[in-house]
Design an enzyme around this catalytic site. Structure first.
Site, PDB file in Angstrom:
ATOM      1  N   LEU A  94       0.840  -1.194   0.000  1.00  0.00           N
ATOM      2  CA  LEU A  94       0.000   0.000   0.000  1.00  0.00           C
ATOM      3  C   LEU A  94       0.877   1.246   0.000  1.00  0.00           C
ATOM      4  O   LEU A  94       1.786   1.374   0.818  1.00  0.00           O
ATOM      5  CB  LEU A  94      -0.904   0.019   1.232  1.00  0.00           C
ATOM      6  CG  LEU A  94      -1.639   1.340   1.518  1.00  0.00           C
ATOM      7  CD1 LEU A  94      -2.780   1.543   0.534  1.00  0.00           C
ATOM      8  CD2 LEU A  94      -2.162   1.377   2.947  1.00  0.00           C
ATOM      9  N   LEU A  95       0.585   2.169  -0.906  1.00  0.00           N
ATOM     10  CA  LEU A  95       1.214   3.483  -0.914  1.00  0.00           C
ATOM     11  C   LEU A  95       0.216   4.490  -0.377  1.00  0.00           C
ATOM     12  O   LEU A  95      -0.915   4.568  -0.868  1.00  0.00           O
ATOM     13  CB  LEU A  95       1.610   3.879  -2.339  1.00  0.00           C
ATOM     14  CG  LEU A  95       2.154   5.298  -2.526  1.00  0.00           C
ATOM     15  CD1 LEU A  95       3.494   5.461  -1.813  1.00  0.00           C
ATOM     16  CD2 LEU A  95       2.280   5.642  -4.010  1.00  0.00           C
TER      17      LEU A  95
ATOM     18  N   GLY B  78       0.548  11.403   1.040  1.00  0.00           N
ATOM     19  CA  GLY B  78       0.141  12.369   2.059  1.00  0.00           C
ATOM     20  C   GLY B  78      -0.267  11.631   3.316  1.00  0.00           C
ATOM     21  O   GLY B  78      -1.449  11.552   3.645  1.00  0.00           O
TER      22      GLY B  78
ATOM     23  N   GLY C 112       0.134  12.228   6.471  1.00  0.00           N
ATOM     24  CA  GLY C 112      -0.243  12.951   7.680  1.00  0.00           C
ATOM     25  C   GLY C 112       0.559  12.508   8.889  1.00  0.00           C
ATOM     26  O   GLY C 112       1.779  12.364   8.828  1.00  0.00           O
TER      27      GLY C 112
ATOM     28  N   GLY D 123       0.276   9.613  10.406  1.00  0.00           N
ATOM     29  CA  GLY D 123       0.504   8.176  10.447  1.00  0.00           C
ATOM     30  C   GLY D 123      -0.657   7.322  10.896  1.00  0.00           C
ATOM     31  O   GLY D 123      -0.504   6.103  11.039  1.00  0.00           O
TER      32      GLY D 123
ATOM     33  N   SER E 278       6.357  16.999   4.981  1.00  0.00           N
ATOM     34  CA  SER E 278       6.477  17.689   6.262  1.00  0.00           C
ATOM     35  C   SER E 278       7.418  16.915   7.175  1.00  0.00           C
ATOM     36  O   SER E 278       7.161  15.756   7.501  1.00  0.00           O
ATOM     37  CB  SER E 278       5.108  17.820   6.933  1.00  0.00           C
ATOM     38  OG  SER E 278       5.236  18.141   8.300  1.00  0.00           O
TER      39      SER E 278
ATOM     40  N   CYS F  52     -15.791  26.138   8.129  1.00  0.00           N
ATOM     41  CA  CYS F  52     -15.891  24.825   7.497  1.00  0.00           C
ATOM     42  C   CYS F  52     -17.160  24.088   7.920  1.00  0.00           C
ATOM     43  O   CYS F  52     -17.844  23.474   7.090  1.00  0.00           O
ATOM     44  CB  CYS F  52     -14.664  23.992   7.839  1.00  0.00           C
ATOM     45  SG  CYS F  52     -13.125  24.611   7.150  1.00  0.00           S
TER      46      CYS F  52
END
Length: 226
Positions: free
Chosen positions: A13-14, A17, A19, A21, A40, A206
């Site tokens: 699995l790739l 992004g 985040g 984890g 990041s 939001c």
């Protein structure tokens, strides 16, 4: 999302992004071999500690790497609210990379915040509050454009699961928890009154968008056919 892409033990699995984890940890616990990408350093370092503390270091690799530089191929791809930061001119490159990194028959699960098709033309001409103060350079997709670009580049749209009202409730709870920390004087000193006001407005902005229906959050499954 793991169910949507039919994630099975032993699959590669790739996560584009990754985040902090959370999904990488979950996927590894399901038996997948995970590569997570982020640009990041803070996220990379936090995710690596998280994976190490969970005892999953043999199953998860967290890299400080641009997704466009990846060259391996995978059974599955996950990307959770990363495409909003890509920029409209790079959407074709993003979907091309999904296609090229998937093995034939592979599935990609994409979670994205989208804006109503009818609102997109005026939205793209202006810089709104979020683009100016929170996510510079970001832009939401309209769902029809999302699907059209993906299908043009060889990724068939398989299904869709939307949950905007759940997300509105999540934002409400985030704000309540944030307000409680502020009221208790537990927020770190570097977060001043300007930040507190901006962040509360962002959460309410939001929440209102999701409750009003102007924006949506959905998971779509894309399949590389052939």
């Amino acid at each position: 999302l793991a169910e949507a892409i039919d994630l099975k033990p032993g699959q590669k699995l790739l996560e584009i992004g990754c985040g902090w984890g959370g999904f990488a940890e979950f996927a590894a616990r399901q038996g997948a071999k995970v590569v997570g990408l982020t640009i990041s350093r803070e996220q990379r370092d936090f995710a690596q500690r998280r994976i190490h503390e969970a005892g999953l270091a043999e199953k998860v690799e967290i890299r400080l790497q641009d997704y466009r530089d990846e060259r391996d191929r995978y059974d599955r791809i996950a990307s959770i609210e990363m495409i909003e930061a890509v920029g409209e001119q790079f959407w074709p490159r993003y979907f091309s990379q999904l296609r090229d990194r998937l093995l034939p028959g592979g599935l990609a699960g994409i979670q994205a915040i989208t804006i109503q098709d009818k609102l997109f033309p005026s939205y793209r001409r202006e810089v709104d509050f979020i683009q100016r103060y929170v996510f510079p350079g970001g832009i939401l997709l309209s769902e029809s454009r999302f699907r059209a670009v993906a299908e043009k580049l060889g990724l068939a749209w398989r299904d869709r699961h939307a949950f905007r009202l759940d997300y509105a409730e999540t934002l409400k709870r985030w704000r309540e928890a944030f307000d409680a920390v502020v009221a208790a004087g537990k927020l770190p000193e570097r977060f001043d009154r300007h930040f507190i006001g901006l962040w509360r407005f962002y959460l309410m902005y939001c929440e209102g968008g999701f409750r009003g229906g102007g924006i949506e959050v959905a998971q779509a499954t894309l399949i590389k056919e052939g």
